[in-house]
Design a protein around this motif. Structure first.
Motif, PDB file in Angstrom:
ATOM      1  N   GLY A 126       0.749  -1.228   0.098  1.00 28.34           N
ATOM      2  CA  GLY A 126       0.018   0.017  -0.012  1.00 28.34           C
ATOM      3  C   GLY A 126       0.723   1.245   0.127  1.00 28.34           C
ATOM      4  N   LEU A 127       2.161   1.028   0.304  1.00 31.73           N
ATOM      5  CA  LEU A 127       3.042   2.152   0.452  1.00 31.73           C
ATOM      6  C   LEU A 127       4.267   1.999  -0.501  1.00 31.73           C
ATOM      7  CD1 LEU A 127       3.130   3.206   4.325  1.00 31.73           C
ATOM      8  CD2 LEU A 127       1.681   4.266   2.259  1.00 31.73           C
TER       9      LEU A 127
ATOM     10  N   VAL B 244       0.395   8.815  -2.432  1.00 31.08           N
ATOM     11  CA  VAL B 244      -0.557   8.084  -1.976  1.00 31.08           C
ATOM     12  C   VAL B 244      -0.714   6.564  -2.002  1.00 31.08           C
ATOM     13  CG1 VAL B 244      -2.284   9.874  -2.194  1.00 31.08           C
ATOM     14  CG2 VAL B 244      -2.008   8.202  -4.019  1.00 31.08           C
TER      15      VAL B 244
ATOM     16  N   GLY C 244      -4.055   5.199   3.867  1.00 34.88           N
ATOM     17  CA  GLY C 244      -2.875   4.776   4.511  1.00 34.88           C
ATOM     18  C   GLY C 244      -2.000   5.186   4.182  1.00 34.88           C
ATOM     19  N   ALA C 245      -1.858   6.385   3.520  1.00 36.17           N
ATOM     20  CA  ALA C 245      -0.499   7.347   3.015  1.00 36.17           C
ATOM     21  C   ALA C 245      -0.291   8.187   4.305  1.00 36.17           C
ATOM     22  CB  ALA C 245      -0.851   8.309   1.759  1.00 36.17           C
ATOM     23  N   VAL C 246       0.995   8.031   4.731  1.00 35.05           N
ATOM     24  CA  VAL C 246       1.535   8.767   5.995  1.00 35.05           C
ATOM     25  C   VAL C 246       2.741   9.643   5.762  1.00 35.05           C
ATOM     26  CG1 VAL C 246       0.913   6.875   7.502  1.00 35.05           C
ATOM     27  CG2 VAL C 246       3.131   6.752   6.569  1.00 35.05           C
TER      28      VAL C 246
END
Lengths: 227, 254
Positions: free
Chosen positions: A61-62, B231, B251-253
């Motif tokens: 997801g990242l 993202v 979920g993007a931090v």
């Protein structure tokens, strides 16, 4: 004669990398070394596609396709990281600014010649990538490899028969059976794992080996992969 | 007024002639100017010499150009990859010439072209098969090979943001060959995610000054970037993960 597993060997190599070192880990098995670098030590990983301060793989997801390592796998950038273009990246390497590089090998000769980019088979598609630059660039070049091929032939040889990657460029060879330093007098057994002795290693390699310590010539060390 | 922007990728690659040497940026898929390559395929130039680190991944970008039979020769360091089946097939069939160059020598030869260097001595490759035919010289006790610059008629480069003067910033390791190829070609064509107003790029962060750029075209953000923010939500090839866009944004931090 049980020696170290691939993972134990990666841990053994990691134990020889000091804090503050700038390190390039080659594609394949050497990347395992990163898993064993102590988190409390600041060791800066270089990837030749243009990053110092490489961190571990991101969570699903990242993943960022713009942020990859030399093996084209997704990685992260740690606080303190820096990006640069390819000519700067290889200038760092060729200019002797990297402290340690860990590479795989098909063969290493007694005087530290490295063969790791081509088996020389007819019809094979040649691909060298950064192997030749890495081999001659770092202050210390460590090789991480099995001592023997699957067919039981020694990868440590008097003269490489595979096409060379670099001449007299290897400093030290880590295998699951023993660690060897390349010296002007030939290979010196720095550490033997399992029940290995200099004599048993000479039998496997067919080479005349030096012993770093007198006890290596007779009894094997017990410590194996412990740190 | 200087305005190097062009409206579309077709205009960006217009005029590339048959027989040209074309540098194509990127390391694997990172920084590969896929939209410009697609436009070059459409444009139709053939008999090309391609200078790039790799020789195509999967069936897109450089691989698609090769598959169309537009390329006579590839100059690269690492053609063989797990997904280089197009190159592999053409090379084995004898339909592609290959000049294999160690990666650092490739980069420095490209840099030398842009920097006006006549040739230089490199220690990389000494004593190997790739030293064949090269002049060797010992300097201060170390052996070197004479390496010549690699110039191109055209460079195709992908950057992150650009302005109408051609100033460029890159993103992460997608920078790779961009700055050196931009300087080494007669005509440098750049695709960017986003064109910004002159003055909007931090001059301290410009990695390719506009002097090296001739044409800039905006192609829009890639799927893992939304309005200038990372993202995620994709795999390493940029293909969407099987999850809802909401969860990937949440979920993007970074």
């Amino acid at each position: 004669m049980t020696g170290l597993s691939r993972d134990e060997l990666a841990r053994r190599i990691a134990a020889d990398i000091p804090e503050g070192a700038y390190v390039n880990l080659g594609i394949g098995a050497p990347t395992l070394v990163a898993n064993h670098l102590p988190e409390d030590l600041e060791i800066v990983l270089h990837t030749e596609n243009g990053l110092l301060g490489m961190g571990p793989a991101p969570e699903d997801g990242l993943i960022d396709p713009d942020l990859i390592n030399a093996g084209k796998q997704a990685v992260t950038a740690l606080p303190g990281a820096a990006y640069f273009h390819h000519a700067d990246s290889f200038g760092m390497m060729r200019g002797g600014h990297l402290d340690i590089c860990v590479l795989g090998a098909f063969q290493v000769s007694e005087r530290g010649d490295l063969a790791n980019w081509s088996t020389g088979e007819p019809g094979a598609i040649p691909a060298v990538g950064g192997a030749m630059d890495l081999a001659i660039g770092a202050k210390q070049v460590f090789v991480m490899t099995d001592l023997l091929t699957r067919d039981g032939a020694s990868k440590l040889v008097a003269e490489c028969t595979y096409p060379l990657t670099g001449v007299a460029c290897v400093s030290r060879i880590y295998t699951g059976d023993a660690v060897f330093d390349v010296t002007p007098e030939g290979l010196r057994v720095r550490e033997a794992f399992g029940e290995h002795t200099v004599a048993s290693l000479e039998e496997l390699t067919g080479l005349t080996l030096q012993a770093a310590a007198p006890e290596l010539a007779s009894a094997a060390e017990e410590e194996g992969g412990s740190r | 007024m200087i305005d190097k922007t062009v409206a579309g990728t077709a205009e960006a690659v217009a005029g590339i002639a048959d027989g040209s040497t074309v540098m194509i940026g990127g390391f694997g898929r990172a920084g590969q100017p896929v939209e410009l390559i697609d436009a070059l395929i459409e444009q139709g130039a053939g008999d090309l010499t391609v200078v790039s680190n790799n020789a195509g991944n999967g069936d897109v970008g450089i691989a698609a150009l090769l598959a169309e039979g537009r390329v006579r020769k590839v100059v690269c360091s690492f053609p063989r990859q797990h997904d280089s089946w197009v190159f592999d097939r053409l090379y084995r069939a004898g339909e592609l010439e290959l000049e294999l160059v160690p990666q650092g020598n490739l980069a420095e030869r490209i840099r030398a072209a842009g920097a006006g260097i006549g040739a230089f001595y490199s220690p990389t490759g000494v004593g190997t098969l790739l030293a064949e035919g090269k002049e060797e010289r010992t300097i201060d006790g170390r052996r070197y090979l004479l390496e010549h610059p690699i110039r191109a008629d055209v460079a195709l480069v992908a950057a992150y943001r650009g302005d109408r003067w051609g100033n460029l910033v890159y993103r992460e390791t997608a920078r790779n060959f961009g700055p050196i190829m931009a300087a080494a070609a007669t005509t440098t064509v750049v695709q960017v995610d986003e064109l910004v107003e002159l003055g909007a790029l931090d001059p301290e962060s410009v990695a390719t000054p506009g002097i090296h750029v001739d044409r800039v075209v905006a192609v829009g953000y890639r799927p893992w970037i939304h309005e200038g923010r990372f993202v995620g939500g994709v795999d390493v090839n940029g293909a969407p993960l099987e999850q809802s866009p909401e969860s990937s944004v949440a979920g993007a931090v970074r």
